[in-house]
Design a protein around this motif. Structure first.
Motif, PDB file in Angstrom:
ATOM      1  N   LYS A  94      40.247  37.281  37.286  1.00  0.00           N
ATOM      2  CA  LYS A  94      39.921  37.803  38.618  1.00  0.00           C
ATOM      3  C   LYS A  94      40.681  39.093  38.927  1.00  0.00           C
ATOM      4  N   ARG A  95      41.168  39.193  40.148  1.00  0.00           N
ATOM      5  CA  ARG A  95      41.816  40.426  40.605  1.00  0.00           C
ATOM      6  C   ARG A  95      43.127  40.695  39.864  1.00  0.00           C
TER       7      ARG A  95
ATOM      8  N   HIS B 146      38.288  40.600  34.274  1.00  0.00           N
ATOM      9  CA  HIS B 146      38.176  40.192  35.673  1.00  0.00           C
ATOM     10  C   HIS B 146      37.334  38.945  35.840  1.00  0.00           C
ATOM     11  N   TRP B 147      36.507  38.613  34.849  1.00  0.00           N
ATOM     12  CA  TRP B 147      35.734  37.383  34.910  1.00  0.00           C
ATOM     13  C   TRP B 147      36.619  36.167  34.676  1.00  0.00           C
TER      14      TRP B 147
ATOM     15  N   GLY C 240      43.683  40.058  36.789  1.00  0.00           N
ATOM     16  CA  GLY C 240      43.298  40.654  35.520  1.00  0.00           C
ATOM     17  C   GLY C 240      43.054  42.144  35.637  1.00  0.00           C
ATOM     18  N   ARG C 241      42.440  42.566  36.728  1.00  0.00           N
ATOM     19  CA  ARG C 241      42.228  44.001  36.946  1.00  0.00           C
ATOM     20  C   ARG C 241      43.558  44.735  37.055  1.00  0.00           C
ATOM     21  N   HIS C 242      44.500  44.136  37.770  1.00  0.00           N
ATOM     22  CA  HIS C 242      45.813  44.773  37.905  1.00  0.00           C
ATOM     23  C   HIS C 242      46.509  44.881  36.556  1.00  0.00           C
TER      24      HIS C 242
ATOM     25  N   ASP D 123      41.930  48.513  38.217  1.00  0.00           N
ATOM     26  CA  ASP D 123      41.667  48.313  39.633  1.00  0.00           C
ATOM     27  C   ASP D 123      41.531  49.664  40.323  1.00  0.00           C
TER      28      ASP D 123
ATOM     29  N   GLY E 110      45.601  38.413  42.668  1.00  0.00           N
ATOM     30  CA  GLY E 110      46.088  39.784  42.587  1.00  0.00           C
ATOM     31  C   GLY E 110      47.587  39.857  42.793  1.00  0.00           C
TER      32      GLY E 110
END
Length: 360
Positions: free
Chosen positions: A196-197, A192-193, A199-201, A206, A81
């Protein structure tokens, strides 16, 4: 275990075969160097990614700069993240400052996601002006004590290279998705797979305890992070972007522009820096001007527009590069950084442009 390497008058420390600090081997130069340059790599990267750039900085400015290539967020740690990486980077910068007491100034040079990490870190490192003793002229307060700083140092250059300032979701922001809505929608659901985090950002999906997406929070001072106050006090803010063949980060997001603001670069000629195809000094833009511009933009997205508007409240130097004539053009995202100098030496003039315009 730490080893020291020497090459062409440039010294570097090596830890587990990767360099972290780069400075002039000449004692008189290294002792006078008071400008800390923090170089930050991108996703799944390491501190060797900026090896060429760091060495070029020191060779060109041997008595001025001490370069530290960030090493606290390497490889899979880049998936934790933007905020977690930003906290680590802030701690790392403070560690460097503590062991180099002669430092007076600080600049950041960051590639790809590293630019977002650096923006988060400076929000943590921001120190407001010390105003409490201004009226007491007998206490020895200097003018420097009245200025805001980054970790106690004077902020000079904040430079990003192919950084997705507007995120990576939709609207052709990730070129390898070819602008196909179905692909972009699938990427938004699955990112996000893979990343991870982080990628969400990047895809702005997120939702930490009901808060706005992190990139939206980062266009203002939010909570105890002074994101915009920190960015504002740098003497220069510069965004280097690839106009084409960057399949990871699109031109619009890396240059903080709307579609209608992208310049015509094909006829621009720069004999000194052949791969620099356009340069623009953008003044700070107020909200009303931004709203007038956005109404005619065919790629209008409300959240993206908020990011453009927020970041455009500050002035930016925008430098556009193209490697369309190079053998390695399809790796433009790495070429602009000269990540692998044996393959991507074509990007050397972009790095030299950065150094030649560096404010000391």
């Amino acid at each position: 275990m730490e080893n020291r390497a020497v090459e062409n008058g440039v010294c570097s420390t090596e830890s587990v075969n990767v360099s972290c600090d780069v400075w002039s081997c000449k004692n008189s130069d290294s002792s006078s160097a008071d400008h800390l340059v923090i170089m930050v790599h991108g996703i799944l990267g390491s501190n060797t990614d900026w090896k060429f750039g760091a060495e070029q900085f020191v060779r060109t400015l041997p008595d001025k700069v001490f370069v530290h290539c960030s090493e606290k967020n390497m490889f899979r740690l880049t998936l934790d993240g933007v905020d977690v990486m930003g906290d680590r980077l802030a701690e790392e910068v403070l560690e460097v400052i503590q062991r180099k007491p002669n430092l007076q100034k600080i600049s950041f040079v960051a590639h790809s996601v590293g630019g977002l990490v650096a923006r988060y870190a400076i929000g943590r490192l921001y120190r407001p002006p010390k105003k409490e003793n201004v009226e007491d002229s007998t206490n020895g307060t200097s003018i420097d004590d009245l200025k805001a700083t980054i970790g106690g140092l004077e902020p000079m250059n904040f430079i990003t290279v192919a950084t997705p300032h507007l995120g990576s979701r939709g609207n052709k922001q990730v070129p390898f998705l070819f602008g196909v809505p179905a692909f972009e929608k699938a990427a938004n659901l699955l990112i996000h797979w893979i990343f991870k985090r982080t990628g969400r950002h990047l895809f702005l999906n997120d939702d930490d305890e009901g808060q706005p997406p992190l990139l939206k929070r980062m266009i203002e001072d939010y909570g105890d992070c002074f994101f915009m106050s920190a960015l504002r006090i740098f003497k220069r803010r510069v965004a280097y972007s690839n106009v084409c063949y960057d399949h990871i980060v699109g031109w619009r997001t890396s240059s903080i522009r709307r579609t209608i603001e992208l310049p015509k670069w094909e006829d621009y000629i720069n004999k000194e820096y052949p791969h620099i195809v356009y340069e623009e000094h953008c003044k700070a833009c107020d909200t009303e001007q931004s709203e007038l511009i956005s109404t005619d933009d065919d790629s209008f997205d409300k959240l993206e527009e908020e990011l453009v508007t927020g970041l455009s409240r500050l002035s930016w130097e925008k430098v556009d590069a193209s490697f369309h004539t190079c053998r390695q053009r399809f790796a433009a995202h790495s070429v602009i950084q000269v990540k692998d100098q044996s393959m991507h030496i074509e990007g050397a003039d972009a790095v030299q442009h950065m150094i030649d315009h560096f404010l000391l």
